[in-house]
Design a protein around this motif. Structure first.
Motif, mmCIF file in Angstrom:
data_model
loop_
_atom_site.group_PDB
_atom_site.id
_atom_site.type_symbol
_atom_site.label_atom_id
_atom_site.label_comp_id
_atom_site.label_asym_id
_atom_site.label_seq_id
_atom_site.Cartn_x
_atom_site.Cartn_y
_atom_site.Cartn_z
ATOM 1 N N TYR A 139 0.836 -1.211 0.000
ATOM 2 C CA TYR A 139 0.000 0.000 0.000
ATOM 3 C C TYR A 139 0.868 1.258 0.000
ATOM 4 O O TYR A 139 0.754 2.110 -0.886
ATOM 5 C CB TYR A 139 -0.923 -0.008 1.213
ATOM 6 C CG TYR A 139 -1.871 1.166 1.272
ATOM 7 C CD1 TYR A 139 -3.124 1.090 0.679
ATOM 8 C CD2 TYR A 139 -1.519 2.354 1.914
ATOM 9 C CE1 TYR A 139 -4.001 2.171 0.725
ATOM 10 C CE2 TYR A 139 -2.379 3.437 1.956
ATOM 11 C CZ TYR A 139 -3.621 3.337 1.367
ATOM 12 O OH TYR A 139 -4.476 4.411 1.396
ATOM 13 N N THR A 140 1.770 1.362 0.978
ATOM 14 C CA THR A 140 2.560 2.587 1.108
ATOM 15 C C THR A 140 3.619 2.717 0.011
ATOM 16 O O THR A 140 4.184 3.794 -0.177
ATOM 17 C CB THR A 140 3.247 2.664 2.487
ATOM 18 O OG1 THR A 140 4.135 1.543 2.644
ATOM 19 C CG2 THR A 140 2.213 2.651 3.604
ATOM 20 N N GLY A 146 0.199 6.652 2.171
ATOM 21 C CA GLY A 146 1.090 6.597 3.318
ATOM 22 C C GLY A 146 0.556 5.800 4.483
ATOM 23 O O GLY A 146 -0.510 5.183 4.413
ATOM 24 N N PRO A 147 1.283 5.814 5.599
ATOM 25 C CA PRO A 147 0.928 4.994 6.752
ATOM 26 C C PRO A 147 -0.385 5.373 7.427
ATOM 27 O O PRO A 147 -1.048 4.518 8.014
ATOM 28 C CB PRO A 147 2.109 5.179 7.703
ATOM 29 C CG PRO A 147 2.770 6.457 7.270
ATOM 30 C CD PRO A 147 2.562 6.523 5.791
ATOM 31 N N THR A 149 -3.270 6.423 6.000
ATOM 32 C CA THR A 149 -4.418 5.802 5.336
ATOM 33 C C THR A 149 -4.260 4.292 5.217
ATOM 34 O O THR A 149 -5.257 3.595 4.999
ATOM 35 C CB THR A 149 -4.691 6.427 3.955
ATOM 36 O OG1 THR A 149 -3.504 6.427 3.170
ATOM 37 C CG2 THR A 149 -5.207 7.846 4.108
ATOM 38 N N TRP A 150 -3.034 3.768 5.364
ATOM 39 C CA TRP A 150 -2.890 2.309 5.478
ATOM 40 C C TRP A 150 -3.640 1.830 6.723
ATOM 41 O O TRP A 150 -4.388 0.860 6.679
ATOM 42 C CB TRP A 150 -1.420 1.898 5.554
ATOM 43 C CG TRP A 150 -1.216 0.517 6.117
ATOM 44 C CD1 TRP A 150 -0.709 0.186 7.348
ATOM 45 C CD2 TRP A 150 -1.551 -0.740 5.488
ATOM 46 N NE1 TRP A 150 -0.700 -1.178 7.520
ATOM 47 C CE2 TRP A 150 -1.205 -1.771 6.398
ATOM 48 C CE3 TRP A 150 -2.098 -1.077 4.256
ATOM 49 C CZ2 TRP A 150 -1.404 -3.121 6.105
ATOM 50 C CZ3 TRP A 150 -2.295 -2.429 3.961
ATOM 51 C CH2 TRP A 150 -1.953 -3.431 4.868
ATOM 52 N N GLU A 151 -3.453 2.542 7.831
ATOM 53 C CA GLU A 151 -4.153 2.146 9.048
ATOM 54 C C GLU A 151 -5.660 2.299 8.872
ATOM 55 O O GLU A 151 -6.438 1.456 9.327
ATOM 56 C CB GLU A 151 -3.671 2.964 10.244
ATOM 57 C CG GLU A 151 -4.302 2.539 11.563
ATOM 58 C CD GLU A 151 -3.305 2.423 12.700
ATOM 59 O OE1 GLU A 151 -3.748 2.083 13.806
ATOM 60 O OE2 GLU A 151 -2.114 2.657 12.497
ATOM 61 N N TYR A 152 -6.081 3.356 8.194
ATOM 62 C CA TYR A 152 -7.508 3.531 7.941
ATOM 63 C C TYR A 152 -8.055 2.402 7.070
ATOM 64 O O TYR A 152 -9.146 1.891 7.309
ATOM 65 C CB TYR A 152 -7.745 4.888 7.274
ATOM 66 C CG TYR A 152 -9.197 5.201 7.000
ATOM 67 C CD1 TYR A 152 -10.160 5.101 8.007
ATOM 68 C CD2 TYR A 152 -9.608 5.598 5.729
ATOM 69 C CE1 TYR A 152 -11.493 5.395 7.753
ATOM 70 C CE2 TYR A 152 -10.939 5.896 5.472
ATOM 71 C CZ TYR A 152 -11.875 5.791 6.478
ATOM 72 O OH TYR A 152 -13.195 6.071 6.219
ATOM 73 N N GLY A 161 -7.781 0.257 15.058
ATOM 74 C CA GLY A 161 -6.774 1.214 14.619
ATOM 75 C C GLY A 161 -7.230 2.641 14.827
ATOM 76 O O GLY A 161 -8.352 2.899 15.270
ATOM 77 N N VAL A 162 -6.350 3.565 14.517
ATOM 78 C CA VAL A 162 -6.624 5.001 14.615
ATOM 79 C C VAL A 162 -6.060 5.671 13.374
ATOM 80 O O VAL A 162 -4.893 5.470 13.028
ATOM 81 C CB VAL A 162 -5.973 5.614 15.873
ATOM 82 C CG1 VAL A 162 -6.047 7.139 15.831
ATOM 83 C CG2 VAL A 162 -6.639 5.090 17.141
ATOM 84 N N LYS A 163 -6.898 6.430 12.695
ATOM 85 C CA LYS A 163 -6.454 7.189 11.528
ATOM 86 C C LYS A 163 -6.040 8.586 12.000
ATOM 87 O O LYS A 163 -6.867 9.464 12.212
ATOM 88 C CB LYS A 163 -7.587 7.299 10.497
ATOM 89 C CG LYS A 163 -7.202 8.079 9.246
ATOM 90 C CD LYS A 163 -8.419 8.343 8.375
ATOM 91 C CE LYS A 163 -8.045 9.167 7.142
ATOM 92 N NZ LYS A 163 -9.244 9.574 6.374
ATOM 93 N N ALA A 164 -4.736 8.767 12.158
ATOM 94 C CA ALA A 164 -4.230 10.033 12.702
ATOM 95 C C ALA A 164 -4.129 11.082 11.600
ATOM 96 O O ALA A 164 -3.045 11.495 11.193
ATOM 97 C CB ALA A 164 -2.885 9.812 13.376
#
Length: 223
Positions: A139-140, A146-147, A149-152, A161-164
């Motif tokens: 993905y990244t 990036g990381p 939206t990977w978590e999202y 997870g948390v989308k920071a």
């Protein structure tokens, strides 16, 4: 508040000041890897959207729903392969021509990511391993993704997870009274979720909804 208050203490105070009940996490796509990918990429620097009077949606949500309708006749096992083989220009006409950076539209990024996943046999939700460096890299490794939206993306597949993103990071920064990086913000929100006995996804969405709706006008700006 005592000078000895920790960042977690300050964040918990800010969370306690948010209206309750929290906005409910709408969930993701428990059986649609392709829609999770479209949503994750379309959400980059783009509003979630709102429902029009005719039932259609604007924003990222509208793009996802248009693609969902477009792909409704594709069988489950073929959905991700169909996305990977999609003509990016034709996909732009379904989604929109928003860009992940000056040289690439989101449609091109989506197709490229889908190709990278299918090349390693990731075609269904159960295949995705959120903490696998190879899967994360597929993905990244796409320019513009990036990381965060990977978590999202993994959250949309029902993983914690948390989308920071910008709003969540700004909320945490105002809570702890200094600028913070997205990685720090995400980690602290996860810690707060554990302390509160809440799911990370639910706390993430509650903070994002509060921040994006109020634009944090009730919180002092970072000094």
């Amino acid at each position: 508040m005592s000078a000895a208050a920790t960042d977690l203490d300050l964040l918990l105070l800010a969370i306690a000041a948010m209206p309750t009940p929290w906005k409910k996490w709408p969930g993701g796509y428990p059986d649609r890897l392709d829609l999770a990918l479209v949503d994750a990429v379309m959400s980059i620097r783009f509003r979630y959207g709102r429902e029009r009077k005719d039932g259609s949606w604007t924003g990222a949500r509208g793009a996802v729903l248009r693609y969902q309708k477009h792909s409704e006749d594709i069988t489950g096992a073929e959905k991700m392969k169909h996305l990977a083989n999609h003509d990016p220009v034709a996909l732009e006409r379904i989604l929109n021509r928003q860009k992940v950076h000056s040289g690439k539209t989101k449609a091109f990024a989506i197709v490229e990511a889908a190709k990278r996943f299918t090349a390693i046999g990731v075609t269904e939700l159960a295949h995705v391993r959120p903490h696998d460096p190879e899967h994360r890299h597929q993905y990244t490794g796409v320019s513009g993704l990036g990381p965060v939206t990977w978590e999202y993306f993994t959250m949309l597949l029902s993983h914690e997870g948390v989308k920071a993103d910008t709003w969540l990071t700004e909320f945490v920064g105002r809570a702890v009274r200094r600028p913070v990086l997205s990685e720090f913000a995400g980690s602290l929100v996860k810690e707060a979720a554990e302390t509160l006995g809440a799911k990370q996804n639910e706390l993430d969405h509650a903070i994002w909804s509060f921040a994006s709706t109020t634009r944090l006008k009730s919180m002092p700006e970072i000094p």
